[in-house]
Scaffold this motif. Structure first.
Motif, short mmCIF file in Angstrom:
data_model
loop_
_atom_site.label_atom_id
_atom_site.label_comp_id
_atom_site.label_asym_id
_atom_site.label_seq_id
_atom_site.Cartn_x
_atom_site.Cartn_y
_atom_site.Cartn_z
N PHE A 125 39.81 42.91 42.36
CA PHE A 125 38.44 42.95 41.87
C PHE A 125 37.70 41.78 42.50
O PHE A 125 38.13 40.63 42.38
N THR A 126 36.59 42.06 43.17
CA THR A 126 35.86 41.05 43.93
C THR A 126 34.38 41.07 43.54
O THR A 126 33.78 42.14 43.44
N ARG A 127 33.84 39.89 43.31
CA ARG A 127 32.41 39.76 43.03
C ARG A 127 31.76 38.96 44.17
O ARG A 127 32.29 37.95 44.61
N TYR A 128 30.59 39.44 44.62
CA TYR A 128 29.89 38.83 45.75
C TYR A 128 28.59 38.17 45.29
O TYR A 128 28.06 38.48 44.22
N ASP A 129 28.09 37.29 46.15
CA ASP A 129 26.89 36.54 45.77
C ASP A 129 25.60 37.33 45.92
O ASP A 129 24.52 36.82 45.62
N ASP A 130 25.68 38.58 46.37
CA ASP A 130 24.47 39.40 46.47
C ASP A 130 24.29 40.30 45.24
O ASP A 130 23.47 41.22 45.25
N GLY A 131 25.08 40.04 44.19
CA GLY A 131 24.94 40.81 42.97
C GLY A 131 25.75 42.08 42.92
O GLY A 131 25.56 42.91 42.02
N THR A 132 26.68 42.25 43.86
CA THR A 132 27.53 43.44 43.88
C THR A 132 28.98 43.04 43.65
O THR A 132 29.34 41.86 43.67
N GLY A 133 29.82 44.05 43.45
CA GLY A 133 31.25 43.80 43.29
C GLY A 133 32.03 45.06 43.60
O GLY A 133 31.46 46.17 43.66
N THR A 134 33.33 44.93 43.79
CA THR A 134 34.19 46.07 44.06
C THR A 134 35.51 45.91 43.31
O THR A 134 35.94 44.79 43.01
N LEU A 135 36.15 47.03 43.03
CA LEU A 135 37.52 47.05 42.55
C LEU A 135 38.24 48.11 43.37
O LEU A 135 37.91 49.30 43.28
N VAL A 136 39.18 47.66 44.18
CA VAL A 136 39.85 48.56 45.12
C VAL A 136 41.36 48.44 44.91
O VAL A 136 41.90 47.34 44.83
N ALA B 23 27.50 38.73 52.66
CA ALA B 23 27.70 38.52 51.24
C ALA B 23 28.98 37.72 51.05
O ALA B 23 30.06 38.16 51.44
N ALA B 24 28.86 36.54 50.47
CA ALA B 24 30.02 35.68 50.25
C ALA B 24 30.73 36.06 48.96
O ALA B 24 30.11 36.50 47.99
N ILE B 25 32.04 35.88 48.93
CA ILE B 25 32.83 36.15 47.74
C ILE B 25 32.63 35.02 46.73
O ILE B 25 32.81 33.85 47.06
N VAL B 26 32.25 35.38 45.52
CA VAL B 26 32.06 34.41 44.45
C VAL B 26 33.34 34.28 43.62
O VAL B 26 33.75 33.17 43.27
N GLU B 27 33.95 35.42 43.30
CA GLU B 27 35.17 35.45 42.51
C GLU B 27 36.06 36.58 43.03
O GLU B 27 35.55 37.60 43.49
N GLN B 28 37.38 36.38 42.90
CA GLN B 28 38.30 37.45 43.27
C GLN B 28 39.53 37.38 42.37
O GLN B 28 40.01 36.29 42.04
N TYR B 29 40.03 38.57 41.97
CA TYR B 29 41.13 38.64 41.02
C TYR B 29 42.13 39.71 41.44
O TYR B 29 41.74 40.80 41.89
N ASP B 30 43.43 39.41 41.29
CA ASP B 30 44.44 40.44 41.32
C ASP B 30 44.29 41.29 40.07
O ASP B 30 43.99 40.77 38.99
#
Length: 224
Positions: free
Chosen positions: A55-66, A22-29
Motif C-alpha cells: 500500500f503506497t501513498r503519494y504526495d499528489d493525493g493519490t495512492g495504490t494497493l497492489v 509523485a513522491a512516495i509519502v508512505e509505504q506499507y507491506d
C-alpha cells in the motif's frame, strides 16, 4: 554511492517537470489482518495476500494497493491480482465535513479521529487467475447519507488494534452499477494489516533534484 545518485538526479533531462513526479509519502507491506484470516472477503470466499503486496501513498493525493490475493496466500492457487487506486486523502476533520458516515467500518479497536481516509477510485480492479477468469471493476460502496470511504490507522482494519486498513466495495456490472458477485446486498471488503516500509534515502532526494532542475531551467530562460 550517494554522490552518484545525486548526480544522476541532477543530470535528468530538462524536459522533466516537478509536477510530473509523485513522491512516495508512505509505504506499507500488506497482509491479512491476522494469521489464517482473510485479506479479501467476497460473499463467503476468503482470500489471503501473498508476500509482496504494498500500500503506497503519494504526495499528489493519490495512492495504490497492489498485490496478489489467493485462497491460501500462495501463487499456486486460484485468486486475484489486486489493483486498488485511491484519491482524496483526508484527516478526521475533513472526513466528518463531507459525510455523516465518517468511518467505513467498526471503531472498537482504535480512535477514528487519528485515522486517515480516502476514496476508492473506479479504476480499481480484481483480475482472476488459476481458474478464475473474471475481471471486476470495483466501486466504492455508497450510502444514502454519505459514502463508505476507506480508512487506515491503528485499529482501522476493524478486527484488532494493529495498524490496518479496511473498506467495503461493490463490483460493477456491464452498466457500471453494482452487480454480481458483490452487488448492493452483498458483503465484500478488505481487512488488512499494515507494516511500515522504510523509504530509501534516495527517494527524498528526487523532489529536491527536480526542484533544482526547475530553478536552473528558469534561470536560463531569464538570462536568454
Amino acid at each position: 554511492m550517494f554522490r552518484k545518485s545525486l548526480i544522476a538526479i541532477l543530470l535528468l533531462p530538462f524536459s522533466i517537470s516537478v509536477a510530473s513526479a509523485a513522491a512516495i509519502v508512505e509505504q506499507y507491506d500488506v497482509m491479512s489482518y491476522n494469521s489464517g484470516q482473510h485479506s479479501l472477503y467476497m460473499n463467503g470466499n476468503r482470500y489471503h495476500f501473498a508476500s509482496g503486496a504494498l500500500f503506497t501513498r503519494y504526495d499528489d493525493g493519490t495512492g495504490t494497493l497492489v498485490g496478489t490475493a489467493t485462497t491460501d496466500g500462495t501463487l499456486a492457487t486460484a485468486g486475484f491480482d489486486v489493483n486498488l487506486n485511491f484519491g482524496n486523502f483526508r484527516n478526521w476533520a475533513q472526513q466528518v465535513a463531507i459525510t455523516s458516515a465518517p468511518h467505513a467500518k467498526g471503531t472498537g479497536n482504535g480512535d477514528e479521529t487519528q485515522w486517515s481516509f480516502m476514496d476508492l477510485l473506479p479504476t480499481s480492479t480484481l483480475t482472476g487467475f488459476n481458474g478464475i477468469s473474471a475481471v471486476y471493476n470495483l466501486l466504492m460502496k455508497p450510502q444514502p447519507y454519505g459514502k463508505y470511504t476507506y480508512q487506515y490507522g491503528i485499529g482501522a482494519n476493524d478486527k484488532n488494534g494493529d495498524l490496518g486498513l479496511s473498506g467495503w466495495f461493490y463490483t460493477a456490472n456491464q452498466n457500471g452499477d453494482p452487480g454480481s458477485p458483490c452487488g448492493s446486498n452483498s458483503t465484500c471488503d478488505f481487512n488488512l494489516k499494515l507494516t511500515p516500509v522504510p523509504l530509501p534515502a534516495g527517494l527524498a532526494l528526487l523532489p529536491v533534484g527536480l526542484a533544482v532542475l526547475a530553478g536552473m531551467r528558469m534561470r536560463r530562460r531569464s538570462e536568454a
